[in-house]
Structure formats: structure tokens, C-alpha cells
Design an enzyme around this catalytic site. Sequence first.
Site, PDB file in Angstrom:
ATOM      1  N   GLY A   1      -0.642  14.294  32.019  1.00 38.68           N
ATOM      2  CA  GLY A   1      -2.082  14.246  31.835  1.00 38.68           C
ATOM      3  C   GLY A   1      -2.659  12.907  32.247  1.00 38.68           C
ATOM      4  CB  SER A   2      -5.823  11.934  33.838  1.00 37.09           C
ATOM      5  OG  SER A   2      -5.418  12.468  35.090  1.00 37.09           O
ATOM      6  N   GLY A   3      -5.547   9.766  31.796  1.00 35.92           N
ATOM      7  CA  GLY A   3      -5.928   8.988  30.624  1.00 35.92           C
ATOM      8  C   GLY A   3      -4.892   7.959  30.230  1.00 35.92           C
ATOM      9  CG  HIS A   4      -1.257   8.827  29.763  1.00 35.91           C
ATOM     10  ND1 HIS A   4      -1.527   8.711  28.431  1.00 35.91           N
ATOM     11  CD2 HIS A   4      -0.939  10.133  29.978  1.00 35.91           C
ATOM     12  CE1 HIS A   4      -1.371   9.889  27.844  1.00 35.91           C
ATOM     13  NE2 HIS A   4      -1.029  10.772  28.761  1.00 35.91           N
TER      14      HIS A   4
ATOM     15  CG  HIS B   1      -0.968  13.149  24.771  1.00 36.00           C
ATOM     16  ND1 HIS B   1       0.381  13.366  24.588  1.00 36.00           N
ATOM     17  CD2 HIS B   1      -1.152  13.057  26.100  1.00 36.00           C
ATOM     18  CE1 HIS B   1       0.978  13.417  25.764  1.00 36.00           C
ATOM     19  NE2 HIS B   1       0.071  13.235  26.703  1.00 36.00           N
TER      20      HIS B   1
ATOM     21  CG  ASP C   1     -17.744 -21.168  19.165  1.00 34.62           C
ATOM     22  OD1 ASP C   1     -18.994 -21.241  19.119  1.00 34.62           O
ATOM     23  OD2 ASP C   1     -17.066 -21.755  20.022  1.00 34.62           O
TER      24      ASP C   1
ATOM     25  N   GLY D   1     -26.237 -33.176  27.863  1.00 33.25           N
ATOM     26  CA  GLY D   1     -26.519 -31.753  28.037  1.00 33.25           C
ATOM     27  C   GLY D   1     -27.692 -31.442  28.931  1.00 33.25           C
TER      28      GLY D   1
ATOM     29  CG  ASP E   1     -30.210 -23.782  18.533  1.00 26.45           C
ATOM     30  OD1 ASP E   1     -29.658 -23.055  19.380  1.00 26.45           O
ATOM     31  OD2 ASP E   1     -29.814 -24.928  18.252  1.00 26.45           O
TER      32      ASP E   1
ATOM     33  N   GLY F   1     -27.331 -24.631  16.428  1.00 27.04           N
ATOM     34  CA  GLY F   1     -27.058 -26.060  16.540  1.00 27.04           C
ATOM     35  C   GLY F   1     -28.081 -26.898  15.808  1.00 27.04           C
TER      36      GLY F   1
END
Length: 577
Positions: free
Chosen positions: A68-71, A233, A407, A489, A559, A561
Site C-alpha cells: 500500500g501507499s502511504g509508506h 497502517h 524561547d 540590532g 513585545d 523583549g
Amino acid sequence: MTDPGSCGHRARMKKLVNAPRSVVGEMLEGLVSLSPEQALLEGESVVVRAGIPAEPRQREVAVLSGGGSGHEPAHAGYVGTGMLHAAVAGDVFTSPSTDAVLAAIRAVAGPAGALLIVKNYTGDRLNFGLAAELARAEGIPTEIVIVADDVSLHDTVEPERRRGIAGTVLVHKVAGAAAASGAPLAEVAREAAATAAALGTMGVALGPCTVPAAGRPGFTLGEDEMELGLGIHGEQGVRRVPMQPADALVDTLLATILEDRRIVAGERVALLINGLGGTPPMELAIVARRALAVLRGQGIVVERAWCGSFLTALEMPGCSLTVLKVDDDRLRRLDAATTAPAWPGSGKLAPLRRIRPVAPVPPTPVSSSAEQPGMVRFKEAILAIADALDAAEPRLTELDSAAGDGDLGISLARGAVALRALPASSWSSPARALTAMGEALRRSIGGSSGPFYATALLRSARHLTHERPDALAWAEAFRAGVEAVAELGGARPGDRTMLDALHPAADTFARALKEGRPPAEAWEACVQAAESGAEATTRMKPRLGRASYLGDRALGVPDAGAAAVVVWLKPLSRFIG
């Protein structure tokens, strides 16, 4: 992109497809268009090598696989010199038809015969098996090797009835190399069968996948659950277990594989770390790290290892581990050259190497090493900032996630740890302390915040030449640090950055002192100016950084920062004056 809509609680499907019925054909066209050594078999969902000799008697033993496809990249990705001669694709998670398999055999095989590598699923066994019978009736010698490598079923079914999963890729490689060497059909089949018997695989899913024709996930998982021992599957696993760290999960998978395959210290193996389609390379690398450490820790010699997505289940998040026993002959087959586009390379390993960094040039001392008056109080102020950064981590993470990469909270929390870890020698003078703080934040804070804060602190330190700087000297140092951030910056007030809090804060502090206001009162005005500046960013359209990509979508949220500046300015109020 298609979206079939929703019905009741039916999940909405978002996939880059045109129509579910055209997925396989259009996918194969795309894959072959990108692979110069491949061709499509006209009228069939079959990918073949482009250079198959027209005269059948000139053909080597043909190695075929499919399902089957999808692999993807299986199975078409393994069609190439030294690997598969043809791959037969069915609909998503559906066995290809007998006629398609037979057409593939006819296209690539000759008197030397064909080997069919079949994963142990009923549909595949029936259709490939019948095609083999029909091919034999036409005079094409044909053998079948069944791959049943799923060790998660060790307590459920006998070995020959297990599912075939990612270990199949290694069987493709060994069989294809054997055929390319000129070995006869019986030898190619023997090596493939021996490889299939020598490997074990086990997988885990962190979530389901969605078959385009179904339009909804195959099962549901809670946020703290995962399926252990699944197939390929979209089906559920052998058992549902609570989420656990990657290392603990790898330990479970490997323990099951090693016990089932009876792999012990001193044996040589190849390792395959396989992503199921929705697992990023970062997580697979973490899994690989632990798997190699566990195997080596048990005295097992890992001769080869590959990490990536080799046999997937659409977009399913999760992975599988495969361990294959090897000897010199099998290693030669794994090392043999192939042009198959999805084969990842040699897999050769070396011990983990760590190279010592070049030692930095010691900085020129900025002041006497003797501790100056007031530095105990100064250190207490900096530690109060560290505590404030820790407490603000969740809020800063939330703000940064709204218009950035999320982050900032954890980055500044790392900075807080680095500030607390400064040695006692760092606190002898303001200039020395600011310099040490800048170096610590440079090393501990990732992204843009580290360079900004480090530059500001180092610039400020150079403006504190007096042993006991007064409030005006501190104000000048503060302003110099803010100017350094702007220079580095390229931002200006109004660009929706940390400068929208820093700039008014520094200006207000210096102006209030020059007006003759007490330092404590001047600092309170400074903090209020920073707060007003940070709040004003909610109405500013960002012009720099990741937030600038969002345009008006960033409006309404301050913001991150600028908000962080307020976080560390506030605790200083207790120490100024």
C-alpha cells in the site's frame, strides 16, 4: 489542499492533495520526475528502473517489492541499481492488485527469475503470491520472501504470523546487492530470507494518521498516552501506555527486540532508526543517541546505523527501531553501492568525538581585584533580577509565542542560572561584575537576546571607570548600554522591540537625576517609563525580527523583549537609593 469538512465530531482533514482518488498516481509521477534512473510502467502504479535491458535474457535476477501507499519513501524510493528493480504501489494502506504485480514482474524479470519481497499482511501475501504463480506459469522463475519482523507481537502470535514493518528496507538492500553481484535466484532468495529471519523491529506511535479517503484519524490518543507496538497502517498498537521520556522508551523497544532475537554481548548488528512520517529529525537523533548508547553499553557491536524516515505511516508521529544481526558477508551487501534515491548512505560509525574548544584570551582586568564598597548590595540586586526572570518565564514564553519562536522565557531563565553561578571574584567592582555578567549571558542565552544583553553589559562596564560611581555615572552607563543594543540590532524606538522599553527608561532616569530628584525617585520614574513603553508596543506594527513577518497579527500583544526589560528593572527599585 483538500478539506472534506466536518460532521459531528469528525476531525477536519488538512492535506496537500487534490483528490483522494488521485493521490497515488500523482505521487508516483512526482517521485519519478525527481529520479532520473526511474520510470513509470504505463497504465500501472508501478515504478521500475529506467535502464532495464530490453532483452530479457540479459537481465539479472529481478528484486521486487511493494504494498500500500502511504509508506514513502518506501517502496518507490528503493528502486535503483543495487536495490529494487520495481516497486508496486496500491492505494493508501491497500495491497496492490495481482495484475499490477504481474505486470511489474514481466517488465523487469527474465529467465534469471524474480524475487518478491513481501511484508506479512494478508492482502500483500495473496496478491503477490498469486502473481508469482502466474509468472511461473509464464516461464519466469519466481520466489517469495516474507518479512515478519514485528517483535511487539511476540506474546500474541507465532513468529511466522507477525507483521512486516521497517526492517523490510534492510531486506531490500541485501537482496538487491546480491542480485547486482550476479548471484542466481536461489542464492538471492536465501540471503533475503536469512536477513528477514535475523532482524527484529518494534515501533511506537505518539498519535494517529489520517488516510485521505477516510478523512479522519484512525484512532484517538490522550495527551499523555502513546501506542506501543503498532504496525504501519494507522492501526493501534499492542498496548496503550503513558507517555515517557525518549530514553525510557528506547530502553523498552530495545529490550524487547534483543530478547526476542536473542542478541547478546559480542554480537554484531546494524541499527535502523525509522521515523513514521511525523517525527522531526531532532527527536529521531535523540532516539538514535540512546539506542547506540544502550547497545554499546551491553557489549553489542553496532557496525552500521541509519536514522531517518524509511518506511512511514503517512503523517504519524512516532518511530520504530530495527536491529539486524550481521556478519562480514551481510555487511558487504549493506555496503554495496546503490542508486536508489531513498537509501541513506553507508551508515558507517565512529566513536563519539569531542574536540576541546580553543581557550579564550583572558580579558584585560577592568579594575582592581580588591572588593569595592557596596558590592555585596550590588550582588543581592543581581540575584533579585535572577529570581524575577525565573518567576516571569511562563509569561515571557507566552508573549514570545504569540509573535516569535517562544524561547525568550527559557532563554532568560538560563541567563538567571548563569548569573547565580558567577564566581566570587566577579563581584569585586561594578565594572568587573557587569563584564562577567555580559560574558555569562553571552554563553548561556541563545537567539538574539544573548548578544543584545551581553553587548549592553560590556558597553556599560566600560563607562564605569570610577571605583565608586555615583547615580549620574550609572545613568550614563545605562544609556550607553541602550545605545549599544540599538547599534547592534539596527532598531529604533517605535519598531516594537526591547528598545521601546529601554530607551524611555534610560532617558527618564538620566533626566530625573539631572533635575535633582533623588536616585530612588528617579528610578521609579525610569520603571514607569519602561512599563509605558512596553504597553505601547501592543499598538505597534513590528518592523524587525520574526514578529515583523506577522504584520497586523502581532497587534494587541506586548513585545516580549520589552516586557522582559520591565521584569528585570522592577527588582532594582529595592536597591537604588
